[in-house]
Design a protein around this motif. Sequence first.
Motif, mmCIF file in Angstrom:
data_model
loop_
_atom_site.group_PDB
_atom_site.id
_atom_site.type_symbol
_atom_site.label_atom_id
_atom_site.label_comp_id
_atom_site.label_asym_id
_atom_site.label_seq_id
_atom_site.Cartn_x
_atom_site.Cartn_y
_atom_site.Cartn_z
ATOM 1 N N HIS A 147 12.468 38.551 47.291
ATOM 2 C CA HIS A 147 11.042 38.897 47.410
ATOM 3 C C HIS A 147 10.501 37.961 48.484
ATOM 4 C CE1 HIS A 147 7.050 40.089 46.048
ATOM 5 N NE2 HIS A 147 6.709 38.829 45.806
ATOM 6 N N GLU A 186 15.279 36.434 40.818
ATOM 7 C CA GLU A 186 14.484 36.606 42.039
ATOM 8 C C GLU A 186 14.327 35.278 42.752
ATOM 9 O OE1 GLU A 186 10.367 38.406 41.774
ATOM 10 O OE2 GLU A 186 9.833 36.417 42.553
ATOM 11 N N THR A 232 11.708 41.904 39.156
ATOM 12 C CA THR A 232 10.612 41.888 40.129
ATOM 13 C C THR A 232 9.809 43.172 40.091
ATOM 14 O OG1 THR A 232 11.978 40.488 41.552
ATOM 15 C CG2 THR A 232 10.072 41.551 42.572
ATOM 16 N N CYS A 275 11.676 33.923 45.789
ATOM 17 C CA CYS A 275 10.521 34.246 46.625
ATOM 18 C C CYS A 275 10.550 33.310 47.827
ATOM 19 C CB CYS A 275 9.221 34.072 45.857
ATOM 20 S SG CYS A 275 7.762 34.385 46.882
ATOM 21 N N SER A 300 5.591 46.096 47.240
ATOM 22 C CA SER A 300 4.939 44.804 47.436
ATOM 23 C C SER A 300 4.001 44.515 46.282
ATOM 24 C CB SER A 300 4.136 44.781 48.746
ATOM 25 O OG SER A 300 2.906 45.478 48.597
ATOM 26 N N SER A 334 11.514 43.285 48.286
ATOM 27 C CA SER A 334 10.074 43.506 48.163
ATOM 28 C C SER A 334 9.386 42.413 48.956
ATOM 29 C CB SER A 334 9.625 43.470 46.694
ATOM 30 O OG SER A 334 9.991 42.240 46.083
#
Length: 420
Positions: A164, A131, A382, A133, A237, A196
């Motif tokens: 994400h 992931e 995630t 972010c 989310s 997400s």
Amino acid sequence: MPQAWMPPMSADPEKTKSHAALSSCSVAVRECLEASRAGYELSFEQGLLLATVEGADLEGLVSFADELRREAVGDAITYVVNRNINFTNVCFVGCSFCGFGKGPGAPDAYSLSVDDVVRKAREAWEIGATEVCIQGGLPRDLDGFFYRDILRAIKRAIPAMHVHAFSPMEISYGVDKTGMPLRDYLQMMKDEGLGSIPGTAAEILDDRVRRELSPNKLPVARWVEIITTAHELGIPSTSTMMYGHVEEPADWVRHILLLRSIQKRTGGFTEFVPLGFIHENTRLFKHGGARPGARREEHLRVHALARVLLHGSIKNIQVSWVKLGFETSLACLNAGANDFSGTLMEENISKAAGATFGEYVSPQNFRRMIRSIARVPAERTTTYKIRYLYDGDEEPAVPAQPPLSLLQDANHVSYAEGAY
């Protein structure tokens, strides 16, 4: 004459401990906790009672929340291997609790290019991250399609990387900049690879408190609209709450119950993340507007309260180790929480506000800490699919990992927001 409450017989030592703690609680607290276990949704008044417990009642709440956690998700403590990538610290919003946002002419202001972001994502992928972010400040001159371009570039370079990205505040800014309807904008972002979104920019979901924290932040109704629209489009989310500043326990309860009501409608929240306020270098604290963060008992109370109020709704409660530190994080993982957050690889937002807990935790260190409290480490995705469950004593061999390039120079200060 009514009989005194007696704990049922149990061979499980953890349940015995919980029953012992419950037996020392006041009747009113015990009734609230047992109602939660039975599947009843607690009211605001019941939540407020739990949000203000002390002494034996707090011990009972913590122990009970830990037992609810065990019933809901078992004894695994999860974590995700991820990297924060924050493309700019230039921001016009001016939140009083923020220690990192800069004006465009500040000597330590920076902005990453799309190529820079892709390079960081590729580095993370090569050392095992699943992931990235991505969040950042809000520059006035931001191109409305810059967020889309980041997604497109990452997914073309690393198709399997989960992205994400972009808080509701950033989504709202993208909508304003492009002039697109919210639903169309989010659909475009999903089509370009948005996996997400972080449920940040929530702080406290009460407009009175939000005006005190940041008058320029989006109002509660807009935050809710963006989150629910994302969920309706199949974009999950996280959810968050910042505590330890100007809010009161009643604000925690209203905030958590609002998240519970959204989850009942959409089912789109993957987790809830309480975020303790880091106060030292913030304008909000320096000007006398906030208390100096939360005490240890408050951290325990908030995490346990969340487990009880969200029971049957949001089953994953995450600790923010960059906000709490490791000792308090481990305590909260014994107070209803079940997720240790992510490796992060870069984390300077909390450090800019005064935190001293570092910016990276290796998966090996996560597993060591998890085992120290007799729990089972598990690496997750995630969306909480288990990738590896480390339920044996052996530790797998760790391949040599190339060093991360943080793209820093004299004019670039790395900044990162937690992957929430």
